[in-house]
Design a protein around this motif. Structure first.
Motif, PDB file in Angstrom:
ATOM      1  N   LEU A 233      94.004  18.759  86.990  1.00  0.00           N
ATOM      2  CA  LEU A 233      92.589  18.683  87.366  1.00  0.00           C
ATOM      3  C   LEU A 233      91.772  17.863  86.378  1.00  0.00           C
ATOM      4  O   LEU A 233      90.660  17.439  86.698  1.00  0.00           O
ATOM      5  N   ALA A 234      92.302  17.630  85.176  1.00  0.00           N
ATOM      6  CA  ALA A 234      91.620  16.715  84.254  1.00  0.00           C
ATOM      7  C   ALA A 234      91.583  15.310  84.853  1.00  0.00           C
ATOM      8  O   ALA A 234      90.607  14.569  84.655  1.00  0.00           O
ATOM      9  N   ILE A 235      92.620  14.940  85.594  1.00  0.00           N
ATOM     10  CA  ILE A 235      92.635  13.648  86.286  1.00  0.00           C
ATOM     11  C   ILE A 235      91.553  13.620  87.361  1.00  0.00           C
ATOM     12  O   ILE A 235      90.822  12.639  87.521  1.00  0.00           O
ATOM     13  N   PHE A 236      91.446  14.721  88.110  1.00  0.00           N
ATOM     14  CA  PHE A 236      90.417  14.846  89.145  1.00  0.00           C
ATOM     15  C   PHE A 236      89.017  14.656  88.553  1.00  0.00           C
ATOM     16  O   PHE A 236      88.190  13.902  89.078  1.00  0.00           O
ATOM     17  N   PHE A 237      88.739  15.313  87.416  1.00  0.00           N
ATOM     18  CA  PHE A 237      87.421  15.205  86.810  1.00  0.00           C
ATOM     19  C   PHE A 237      87.227  13.852  86.120  1.00  0.00           C
ATOM     20  O   PHE A 237      86.092  13.386  85.988  1.00  0.00           O
ATOM     21  N   PHE A 238      88.303  13.215  85.689  1.00  0.00           N
ATOM     22  CA  PHE A 238      88.203  11.864  85.154  1.00  0.00           C
ATOM     23  C   PHE A 238      87.705  10.910  86.238  1.00  0.00           C
ATOM     24  O   PHE A 238      86.778  10.115  86.010  1.00  0.00           O
ATOM     25  N   VAL A 239      88.286  11.009  87.414  1.00  0.00           N
ATOM     26  CA  VAL A 239      87.865  10.147  88.531  1.00  0.00           C
ATOM     27  C   VAL A 239      86.432  10.480  88.948  1.00  0.00           C
ATOM     28  O   VAL A 239      85.629   9.579  89.222  1.00  0.00           O
ATOM     29  N   ALA A 240      86.093  11.765  88.983  1.00  0.00           N
ATOM     30  CA  ALA A 240      84.724  12.164  89.339  1.00  0.00           C
ATOM     31  C   ALA A 240      83.723  11.612  88.333  1.00  0.00           C
ATOM     32  O   ALA A 240      82.641  11.141  88.702  1.00  0.00           O
ATOM     33  N   GLY A 241      84.075  11.640  87.048  1.00  0.00           N
ATOM     34  CA  GLY A 241      83.198  11.094  86.019  1.00  0.00           C
ATOM     35  C   GLY A 241      83.014   9.600  86.151  1.00  0.00           C
ATOM     36  O   GLY A 241      81.903   9.071  85.996  1.00  0.00           O
ATOM     37  N   LEU A 242      84.102   8.876  86.453  1.00  0.00           N
ATOM     38  CA  LEU A 242      84.005   7.433  86.684  1.00  0.00           C
ATOM     39  C   LEU A 242      83.090   7.121  87.860  1.00  0.00           C
ATOM     40  O   LEU A 242      82.243   6.217  87.794  1.00  0.00           O
TER      41      LEU A 242
ATOM     42  N   ALA B 236      94.677  17.431  74.722  1.00  0.00           N
ATOM     43  CA  ALA B 236      95.374  18.511  74.028  1.00  0.00           C
ATOM     44  C   ALA B 236      94.463  19.183  73.001  1.00  0.00           C
ATOM     45  O   ALA B 236      94.474  20.421  72.852  1.00  0.00           O
ATOM     46  N   LEU B 237      93.664  18.403  72.300  1.00  0.00           N
ATOM     47  CA  LEU B 237      92.768  18.966  71.286  1.00  0.00           C
ATOM     48  C   LEU B 237      91.628  19.759  71.933  1.00  0.00           C
ATOM     49  O   LEU B 237      91.226  20.805  71.425  1.00  0.00           O
ATOM     50  N   VAL B 238      91.100  19.262  73.045  1.00  0.00           N
ATOM     51  CA  VAL B 238      90.073  20.020  73.763  1.00  0.00           C
ATOM     52  C   VAL B 238      90.668  21.324  74.280  1.00  0.00           C
ATOM     53  O   VAL B 238      90.043  22.389  74.206  1.00  0.00           O
ATOM     54  N   HIS B 239      91.896  21.258  74.788  1.00  0.00           N
ATOM     55  CA  HIS B 239      92.583  22.467  75.257  1.00  0.00           C
ATOM     56  C   HIS B 239      92.751  23.467  74.113  1.00  0.00           C
ATOM     57  O   HIS B 239      92.511  24.672  74.277  1.00  0.00           O
ATOM     58  N   ALA B 240      93.133  22.973  72.941  1.00  0.00           N
ATOM     59  CA  ALA B 240      93.337  23.855  71.791  1.00  0.00           C
ATOM     60  C   ALA B 240      92.027  24.455  71.285  1.00  0.00           C
ATOM     61  O   ALA B 240      92.025  25.534  70.674  1.00  0.00           O
ATOM     62  N   SER B 241      90.910  23.794  71.561  1.00  0.00           N
ATOM     63  CA  SER B 241      89.617  24.283  71.065  1.00  0.00           C
ATOM     64  C   SER B 241      89.114  25.505  71.828  1.00  0.00           C
ATOM     65  O   SER B 241      88.219  26.202  71.360  1.00  0.00           O
ATOM     66  N   GLY B 242      89.669  25.740  73.015  1.00  0.00           N
ATOM     67  CA  GLY B 242      89.194  26.838  73.846  1.00  0.00           C
ATOM     68  C   GLY B 242      88.281  26.396  74.962  1.00  0.00           C
ATOM     69  O   GLY B 242      88.045  27.138  75.919  1.00  0.00           O
ATOM     70  N   VAL B 243      87.713  25.190  74.854  1.00  0.00           N
ATOM     71  CA  VAL B 243      86.941  24.616  75.956  1.00  0.00           C
ATOM     72  C   VAL B 243      87.934  24.220  77.043  1.00  0.00           C
ATOM     73  O   VAL B 243      89.028  23.745  76.746  1.00  0.00           O
ATOM     74  N   HIS B 244      87.575  24.427  78.305  1.00  0.00           N
ATOM     75  CA  HIS B 244      88.527  24.109  79.371  1.00  0.00           C
ATOM     76  C   HIS B 244      88.907  22.640  79.303  1.00  0.00           C
ATOM     77  O   HIS B 244      88.057  21.757  79.182  1.00  0.00           O
ATOM     78  N   ALA B 245      90.201  22.375  79.381  1.00  0.00           N
ATOM     79  CA  ALA B 245      90.721  21.035  79.122  1.00  0.00           C
ATOM     80  C   ALA B 245      90.225  19.987  80.103  1.00  0.00           C
ATOM     81  O   ALA B 245      90.255  18.792  79.797  1.00  0.00           O
ATOM     82  N   THR B 246      89.780  20.386  81.298  1.00  0.00           N
ATOM     83  CA  THR B 246      89.281  19.404  82.259  1.00  0.00           C
ATOM     84  C   THR B 246      88.032  18.689  81.745  1.00  0.00           C
ATOM     85  O   THR B 246      87.714  17.596  82.203  1.00  0.00           O
ATOM     86  N   VAL B 247      87.330  19.302  80.786  1.00  0.00           N
ATOM     87  CA  VAL B 247      86.156  18.658  80.190  1.00  0.00           C
ATOM     88  C   VAL B 247      86.558  17.326  79.559  1.00  0.00           C
ATOM     89  O   VAL B 247      85.789  16.361  79.563  1.00  0.00           O
TER      90      VAL B 247
END
Length: 436
Positions: A85-94, A232-243
């Motif tokens: 879903l990070a790919i999905f939100f990447f496309v949505a952001g573009l 990976a770093l965003v995922h490790a931070s606790g923020v949902h990785a799709t951000v």
């Protein structure tokens, strides 16, 4: 009177410029195919989860993969939700960035309607959910707030092939904006713990990625490792990785470095970077990421008619259904009416408020992001199963109601469509809408 130029009446929905119309038609084709794949994947998951082999479906979801040393030994369901879903939100952001930088929505008059409608379509269903679900289910308030554009466009492919391009563009833009609102909600309200160091460390690969794409570098072997490190770093931070997907998208420039005056998205050298990345990743998002997520998320045991009735009588489930079927259309219609009221704008020629009502009901299809937020709010278990049943029931009902409303206007849409395609033939532009 001589010397006085008459004021042109403002319209809520204007026809897109032809370059924008061509681009929108291409997006709609890809998203429509993706919607069909999404529905097929969700149906397969439902059948499997309610078959004698249901346990094998659950076992598949819990298979772990990934490097344990990086704390990325995640089960397949989590990889689908956090990774794909990070790919999905990447496309949505573009898409969102391109619309507001170089698309028709850089004009504030065009942007205000879908943006206001998206905000109304988030606030009202959240309030509706809270009113029905009560305090015990309050954590799921954001579940009915996002529109699933792939699912909605799959419905339009069946019922609205002649839908005017202004309405299609409105629906697409509304869905993109409320996807952005959804990711802000996820990052703000559904972060259970926050590790500051990984979050700060994510800035480094993000910054290098931004520098490279701004210099026109598109080599995947450079950009993909940086994007993965940021994720990976965003995922490790606790923020949902799709951000991470949205953050990466917002660093990609829209305009080509050689665009004269910065007024276009491409030149003889080709499209701008954002359009290039969107062209490459939208098929992956619509054709793989979203259907695979749907497959791993939609499989829920219904327990027969009695189990279905019991699940839908739960206050949380009732709140979700009410938010999707009542809150979403009321919020969108109210916001659009207020824009019309205070700007004295009118609907475009040939359109009526019943058309707006049909789109508003269609926007109540809240599948992908609703399922994601449901998992974040309630985790896995019985509560999550009720959420999935409610999302499925609400989305399917919204699709059926929108079908009935929009079918009433099919003859009008065909007439508008003939006028639009006659203009395109006159201007030497192919009929792209017939294909979408």
């Amino acid at each position: 009177m001589p010397g006085i130029t008459p004021t042109r009446a403002a319209h809520l929905f204007n026809r897109s410029t032809w370059p924008e119309a061509r681009r929108i038609a291409d997006i709609l084709r890809k998203e429509t195919i993706g919607g069909a794949l999404l529905l097929a994947a969700a149906l397969a998951a439902l059948i499997w989860a309610n078959s004698p082999w249901a346990q094998t479906y659950q076992d598949l979801r819990t298979i772990e993969a990934g490097p344990a040393a990086l704390h990325l030994n995640l089960d397949l369901a989590t990889w689908a939700a956090d990774g794909l879903l990070a790919i999905f939100f990447f496309v949505a952001g573009l898409e969102l960035k391109r619309e507001f930088v170089a698309g028709d929505l850089r004009d504030l008059r065009r942007a205000v309607v879908p943006v206001a409608a998206a905000v109304g379509g988030v606030v009202v269903p959240a309030l509706m959910y809270l009113a029905v679900a009560g305090e015990t289910g309050a954590r799921g308030w954001a579940i009915p707030t996002a529109t699933d554009i792939a699912f909605a466009l799959a419905v339009l492919a069946v019922i609205g092939r002649s839908l005017p391009d202004a309405l299609r563009t409105f629906l697409l833009t509304l869905a993109v904006v409320d996807d952005l609102i959804a990711i802000i909600i996820i990052a703000t309200f559904y972060t259970s713990h926050l590790s500051v160091l990984p979050l700060l460390a994510a800035v480094m690969p993000l910054a290098v990625f931004a520098v490279l794409v701004r210099r026109g570098i598109r080599a995947w072997w450079l950009l993909l490792p940086l994007a993965f490190a940021c994720w990976a770093l965003v995922h490790a931070s606790g923020v949902h990785a799709t951000v991470a997907g949205v953050l990466l998208a917002l660093t990609v420039p829209v305009l080509s470095r050689t665009s004269p005056g910065g007024t276009g998205t491409g030149t003889a050298d080709g499209p701008g970077p954002a359009e290039h990345f969107e062209h490459r990743f939208r098929p992956l998002s619509a054709g793989v990421a979203v259907p695979v997520f749907a497959f791993f998320s939609a499989g829920v045991s219904l327990g027969g008619l009695s189990g279905l009735a019991g699940a839908l009588s739960d206050p949380v489930a009732m709140g979700i259904v009410a938010g999707l079927l009542v809150g979403k259309p009321v919020g969108i219609l109210a916001a659009t009416w207020l824009v019309a009221r205070f700007t004295r704008a009118t609907l475009d020629e040939g359109l009526a408020w019943i058309d707006m009502a049909g789109l508003a009901v269609l926007a109540g299809i809240g599948f992908t992001v609703s399922l994601l937020i449901g998992e974040l709010a309630f985790g896995t278990g019985e509560a999550d199963a009720r959420v999935k049943i409610a999302v499925l029931a609400g989305s399917l009902t919204a699709a059926l109601l929108a079908t009935m409303i929009l079918r009433l206007r099919a003859r009008v849409y065909r007439r508008i469509h003939r006028a639009e395609t006659a203009d395109s033939d006159h201007d030497g532009i192919p009929d792209l809408y017939q294909q979408s």
